[in-house]
Design a protein around this motif. Sequence first.
Motif, PDB file in Angstrom:
ATOM      1  N   ASP A  13      19.851  29.690  -9.885  1.00 42.36           N
ATOM      2  CA  ASP A  13      20.903  28.865 -10.486  1.00 42.36           C
ATOM      3  C   ASP A  13      20.998  29.145 -11.983  1.00 42.36           C
ATOM      4  O   ASP A  13      20.737  28.278 -12.805  1.00 42.36           O
ATOM      5  CB  ASP A  13      20.607  27.388 -10.218  1.00 42.36           C
ATOM      6  N   ILE A  14      21.332  30.383 -12.308  1.00 36.56           N
ATOM      7  CA  ILE A  14      21.499  30.815 -13.697  1.00 36.56           C
ATOM      8  C   ILE A  14      22.746  31.688 -13.780  1.00 36.56           C
ATOM      9  O   ILE A  14      23.300  32.096 -12.768  1.00 36.56           O
ATOM     10  CB  ILE A  14      20.278  31.607 -14.215  1.00 36.56           C
ATOM     11  N   VAL A  15      23.165  31.971 -14.994  1.00 38.95           N
ATOM     12  CA  VAL A  15      24.289  32.879 -15.216  1.00 38.95           C
ATOM     13  C   VAL A  15      23.715  34.154 -15.820  1.00 38.95           C
ATOM     14  O   VAL A  15      23.060  34.113 -16.864  1.00 38.95           O
ATOM     15  CB  VAL A  15      25.336  32.265 -16.168  1.00 38.95           C
ATOM     16  N   PHE A  16      23.940  35.266 -15.154  1.00 38.22           N
ATOM     17  CA  PHE A  16      23.458  36.543 -15.650  1.00 38.22           C
ATOM     18  C   PHE A  16      24.392  37.073 -16.728  1.00 38.22           C
ATOM     19  O   PHE A  16      25.573  36.710 -16.787  1.00 38.22           O
ATOM     20  CB  PHE A  16      23.368  37.565 -14.510  1.00 38.22           C
ATOM     21  N   PHE A  17      23.871  37.951 -17.583  1.00 34.59           N
ATOM     22  CA  PHE A  17      24.682  38.583 -18.623  1.00 34.59           C
ATOM     23  C   PHE A  17      25.886  39.251 -17.979  1.00 34.59           C
ATOM     24  O   PHE A  17      25.768  39.961 -16.990  1.00 34.59           O
ATOM     25  CB  PHE A  17      23.839  39.620 -19.384  1.00 34.59           C
ATOM     26  N   GLY A  18      27.055  38.988 -18.532  1.00 35.21           N
ATOM     27  CA  GLY A  18      28.292  39.581 -18.017  1.00 35.21           C
ATOM     28  C   GLY A  18      29.013  38.714 -17.002  1.00 35.21           C
ATOM     29  O   GLY A  18      30.166  38.967 -16.680  1.00 35.21           O
ATOM     30  N   GLU A  19      28.343  37.695 -16.460  1.00 32.67           N
ATOM     31  CA  GLU A  19      28.983  36.801 -15.501  1.00 32.67           C
ATOM     32  C   GLU A  19      29.753  35.709 -16.238  1.00 32.67           C
ATOM     33  O   GLU A  19      29.408  35.336 -17.364  1.00 32.67           O
ATOM     34  CB  GLU A  19      27.949  36.134 -14.589  1.00 32.67           C
ATOM     35  N   GLN A  20      30.768  35.185 -15.604  1.00 29.45           N
ATOM     36  CA  GLN A  20      31.570  34.111 -16.171  1.00 29.45           C
ATOM     37  C   GLN A  20      30.770  32.813 -16.170  1.00 29.45           C
ATOM     38  O   GLN A  20      30.126  32.462 -15.189  1.00 29.45           O
ATOM     39  CB  GLN A  20      32.857  33.925 -15.355  1.00 29.45           C
ATOM     40  N   LEU A  21      30.824  32.106 -17.282  1.00 33.39           N
ATOM     41  CA  LEU A  21      30.185  30.794 -17.359  1.00 33.39           C
ATOM     42  C   LEU A  21      31.059  29.780 -16.627  1.00 33.39           C
ATOM     43  O   LEU A  21      32.275  29.939 -16.554  1.00 33.39           O
ATOM     44  CB  LEU A  21      30.028  30.373 -18.812  1.00 33.39           C
ATOM     45  N   PRO A  22      30.448  28.715 -16.120  1.00 33.33           N
ATOM     46  CA  PRO A  22      31.252  27.685 -15.452  1.00 33.33           C
ATOM     47  C   PRO A  22      32.187  26.990 -16.437  1.00 33.33           C
ATOM     48  O   PRO A  22      31.893  26.881 -17.633  1.00 33.33           O
ATOM     49  CB  PRO A  22      30.214  26.715 -14.887  1.00 33.33           C
ATOM     50  N   ALA A  23      33.306  26.493 -15.935  1.00 30.80           N
ATOM     51  CA  ALA A  23      34.281  25.796 -16.779  1.00 30.80           C
ATOM     52  C   ALA A  23      33.632  24.623 -17.503  1.00 30.80           C
ATOM     53  O   ALA A  23      33.996  24.309 -18.639  1.00 30.80           O
ATOM     54  CB  ALA A  23      35.462  25.323 -15.934  1.00 30.80           C
ATOM     55  N   ARG A  24      32.663  23.996 -16.885  1.00 25.75           N
ATOM     56  CA  ARG A  24      31.977  22.839 -17.481  1.00 25.75           C
ATOM     57  C   ARG A  24      31.344  23.190 -18.825  1.00 25.75           C
ATOM     58  O   ARG A  24      31.291  22.367 -19.727  1.00 25.75           O
ATOM     59  CB  ARG A  24      30.915  22.327 -16.502  1.00 25.75           C
ATOM     60  N   PHE A  25      30.863  24.417 -18.977  1.00 21.17           N
ATOM     61  CA  PHE A  25      30.277  24.850 -20.246  1.00 21.17           C
ATOM     62  C   PHE A  25      31.292  24.715 -21.372  1.00 21.17           C
ATOM     63  O   PHE A  25      31.008  24.154 -22.422  1.00 21.17           O
ATOM     64  CB  PHE A  25      29.784  26.299 -20.136  1.00 21.17           C
ATOM     65  N   PHE A  26      32.488  25.236 -21.157  1.00 24.86           N
ATOM     66  CA  PHE A  26      33.519  25.227 -22.197  1.00 24.86           C
ATOM     67  C   PHE A  26      34.039  23.810 -22.456  1.00 24.86           C
ATOM     68  O   PHE A  26      34.302  23.431 -23.591  1.00 24.86           O
ATOM     69  CB  PHE A  26      34.659  26.172 -21.808  1.00 24.86           C
ATOM     70  N   GLU A  27      34.161  23.026 -21.387  1.00 28.34           N
ATOM     71  CA  GLU A  27      34.608  21.638 -21.533  1.00 28.34           C
ATOM     72  C   GLU A  27      33.596  20.833 -22.351  1.00 28.34           C
ATOM     73  O   GLU A  27      33.960  20.085 -23.255  1.00 28.34           O
ATOM     74  CB  GLU A  27      34.784  20.996 -20.159  1.00 28.34           C
ATOM     75  N   ALA A  28      32.314  21.005 -22.038  1.00 30.17           N
ATOM     76  CA  ALA A  28      31.271  20.266 -22.747  1.00 30.17           C
ATOM     77  C   ALA A  28      31.177  20.704 -24.207  1.00 30.17           C
ATOM     78  O   ALA A  28      31.013  19.866 -25.099  1.00 30.17           O
ATOM     79  CB  ALA A  28      29.925  20.444 -22.050  1.00 30.17           C
TER      80      ALA A  28
END
Length: 145
Positions: A13-28
């Motif tokens: 349950d992590i985001v690897f380099f180059g993968e899109q971050l979840p929308a929640r990241f940008f909202e928060a």
Amino acid sequence: ELAERYGGLCKPDIVFFGEQLPARFFEAAEADLPAAEALIVMGTSLKVQPFASLLGRCGLATPRLLLNRELVGEADPMVRLLGLRDPRAMLHGDEANHRDAFFKGDCDAGVLELARLLGWDEELRASIHDHAQAQQQPPPGPPPP
């Protein structure tokens, strides 16, 4: 071997380099950072976006603490040469610095020192000890008094 043993491969349950971050990241980031009373940055090169840009999203008077092995986040020399200020840049060593602090060392040591300065060290050490016992691992240091 993993596929045979567990029925397939699984992704942590992590985001690897180059993968899109979840929308929640940008909202928060948009909602929380401008309202932050302080920003603590730990263990980073501040070179990878979008994380590197988070420094500039908090208020201009918001205190920022960097806990890191090396000083990072300094302004682009060209920006400084032009006499401009980059709100994302850490202002270590700048006479105009009124909000940025730097702890040189490991993140664990920095967190322990911050907790000590705030009078929270015994509570933090007790929490670490309790968590280590719950994980049935020896704690990283002596138990609190």
